[in-house]
Write a protein that holds these residues in place. Sequence first.
Motif, PDB file in Angstrom:
ATOM      1  N   ASN A 206     -23.128   9.697 -57.935  1.00  0.00           N
ATOM      2  CA  ASN A 206     -21.813   9.299 -57.435  1.00  0.00           C
ATOM      3  C   ASN A 206     -20.855   9.127 -58.613  1.00  0.00           C
ATOM      4  OD1 ASN A 206     -23.456   6.841 -58.000  1.00  0.00           O
ATOM      5  ND2 ASN A 206     -21.528   5.809 -57.545  1.00  0.00           N
ATOM      6  N   ILE A 207     -19.614   9.520 -58.404  1.00  0.00           N
ATOM      7  CA  ILE A 207     -18.643   9.525 -59.495  1.00  0.00           C
ATOM      8  C   ILE A 207     -17.959   8.165 -59.610  1.00  0.00           C
ATOM      9  CG2 ILE A 207     -18.212  12.002 -59.270  1.00  0.00           C
ATOM     10  CD1 ILE A 207     -15.632  11.320 -57.799  1.00  0.00           C
ATOM     11  N   SER A 208     -17.430   7.894 -60.783  1.00  0.00           N
ATOM     12  CA  SER A 208     -16.639   6.680 -60.975  1.00  0.00           C
ATOM     13  C   SER A 208     -15.197   6.967 -60.562  1.00  0.00           C
ATOM     14  CB  SER A 208     -16.681   6.248 -62.440  1.00  0.00           C
ATOM     15  OG  SER A 208     -15.996   7.197 -63.253  1.00  0.00           O
ATOM     16  N   LYS A 209     -14.479   5.932 -60.216  1.00  0.00           N
ATOM     17  CA  LYS A 209     -13.086   6.132 -59.832  1.00  0.00           C
ATOM     18  C   LYS A 209     -12.255   6.612 -61.015  1.00  0.00           C
ATOM     19  CE  LYS A 209     -13.881   5.261 -55.697  1.00  0.00           C
ATOM     20  NZ  LYS A 209     -13.909   6.424 -54.778  1.00  0.00           N
TER      21      LYS A 209
ATOM     22  N   GLY B 176     -25.889  12.438 -48.397  1.00  0.00           N
ATOM     23  CA  GLY B 176     -25.236  11.193 -48.748  1.00  0.00           C
ATOM     24  C   GLY B 176     -23.795  11.180 -48.289  1.00  0.00           C
ATOM     25  N   ARG B 177     -23.228   9.971 -48.207  1.00  0.00           N
ATOM     26  CA  ARG B 177     -21.820   9.815 -47.845  1.00  0.00           C
ATOM     27  C   ARG B 177     -21.094   9.235 -49.054  1.00  0.00           C
ATOM     28  NH1 ARG B 177     -18.667   5.498 -46.139  1.00  0.00           N
ATOM     29  NH2 ARG B 177     -16.809   6.078 -44.932  1.00  0.00           N
ATOM     30  N   GLY B 178     -20.134   9.998 -49.573  1.00  0.00           N
ATOM     31  CA  GLY B 178     -19.411   9.537 -50.752  1.00  0.00           C
ATOM     32  C   GLY B 178     -18.897  10.697 -51.580  1.00  0.00           C
ATOM     33  N   GLU B 179     -18.712  10.435 -52.867  1.00  0.00           N
ATOM     34  CA  GLU B 179     -18.189  11.446 -53.795  1.00  0.00           C
ATOM     35  C   GLU B 179     -19.161  11.577 -54.966  1.00  0.00           C
ATOM     36  OE1 GLU B 179     -13.501  10.410 -52.819  1.00  0.00           O
ATOM     37  OE2 GLU B 179     -14.440   9.678 -54.687  1.00  0.00           O
TER      38      GLU B 179
END
Length: 521
Positions: free
Chosen positions: A352-355, A187-190
């Motif tokens: 995926n994490i929240s900001k 995946g692409r992201g955090e």
Amino acid sequence: MEQASSAWARDRCLQWDALESKLPNFLDKLMDCPCTLAQARADSGRFHTDYTCDIERGSVCTYHPGSVHCVRSVQASPSDGSGQQCCYDSVGDLVLTWDSVGGSTPDRAHDWGAPPYRTPPRIPGYSHWLYDVTSFFYCCLWSDLCHLYLNRRPSSGCRNYRPPRAAAVLGSLHFRTFDGLRYTFSGRGEYDLVRSPHRALSVQVRAERVKLENGTLVRATRLASVAMRENSSDVIEVRLQGEHLQVLRNKSILPFSEQSWMDLQGEALQAAPSPQNVTVMFSSGAAVELRLDEGTMTSTVLLPAEFSNKTRGLLGQMNSNPSDDLVTPAGNVASSANATLEEIFTIASEWNISKASSLFTYDSRYLLDSYFLPPSHDSAFVPAFSLPEKPDDPLVADMLSVCLGEGAQLCKHDTLITRSLAGGNATLRALRSHRALMEALEPVASCGWLPAPRNGKKNGTRYLQGSTLSFTCNGGYVLYGSTERTCEEKRAWSGLQTHCVTGELSNMKMVKMSLYCAKER
């Protein structure tokens, strides 16, 4: 003059021994040593190399003759500020002071101190020198009273040692969970790699698209950054920066020059060289290792047993059950045996994490890569779930000669993705390194130390499962009990305690000895 110096040292040793008799016992507060050298070197969250006895540097281990390597506990005992030391011989066995003056000797005062730092024996450096180092000089180096020192600093043994569990993410992007599940999620992201309410541990990863040497972006991702924190510790972030790893502390770059070790707020950090390898050690004993090879970062997380049943994230639930590792944050478990690559991608992307919970730094490097905008998972990016091996591809022939054995499929996948044989080979090396780590951390059963019989001898100093010790008596003495004892699976020694008695032992003593042996049985 020499006699006067020896007498002075003896006097100082006796004074120290008298003082020790009045101080609280600290030995029962210490964690046990790892049973083997392999375990000690692998348990990087709780133990670090003792530079006075380092097998990598060819140290002569002056203060521990007969040992080839020693480690010390990273953290001091929170209750009294004491520290552990563990030493190993050339075959990797733990050396005990009951067998050798070169054995492992714990410390009343940890070299780095412990909060509250101004309270003895917690003053960094000074307390350790005062309570543990000078006393060794007085008793063992400058006089003949080393037995007094060893009596106050006996080895802890390893009967209660439990190795940590290890998990990893490597290549583009292949996961090995704490329970051994293997899957690929590019995946692409955090994302949350590990999240635990215990000690408020959080380890997050940022994945970016793989870019070829010609600048082309391909349909696969790699680790770009790993950020972590435990309780109120500093936030440490380790990210790719050209040909090395860059370390940030609370979003500010942490320079590494000649100093490769730093004791920070809530964690310790080690890097060497440049740095290509970085290890972050938290107060719980958890560790995160980052390794860079051919432009690809590998992240390994080691957790002590106290985290069992208390982890979530891409590295699964650490409960010795791999079947529930493929789970969503909502708790929906998928069958890892039947899940397709597309289904795994969908499930894993939910981590995926929240900001609001992000630990990452958002600076100029990432402004153009949209990480500062929600969502933290790029749903528009779809990786290549499989890559055909085309016969006319010039990489295929070389790839088939390199990508062999366990991990061959991942090696082939990453070779074709990165269009680089070196990239695929780096994945293969990372897999082999992880496998070696898992082998080193295999639990080892210990039956504990056995003494030589009085007026006799013991052959062997290995006390691990499957080991056998034999006993003999000196001339003029008769052996009663077992001539051999084996460390069995139940962590108990077989046979009966060995005694060496004189040949003139009376019948009454013989009867008492028989009753004693029967009672032991």
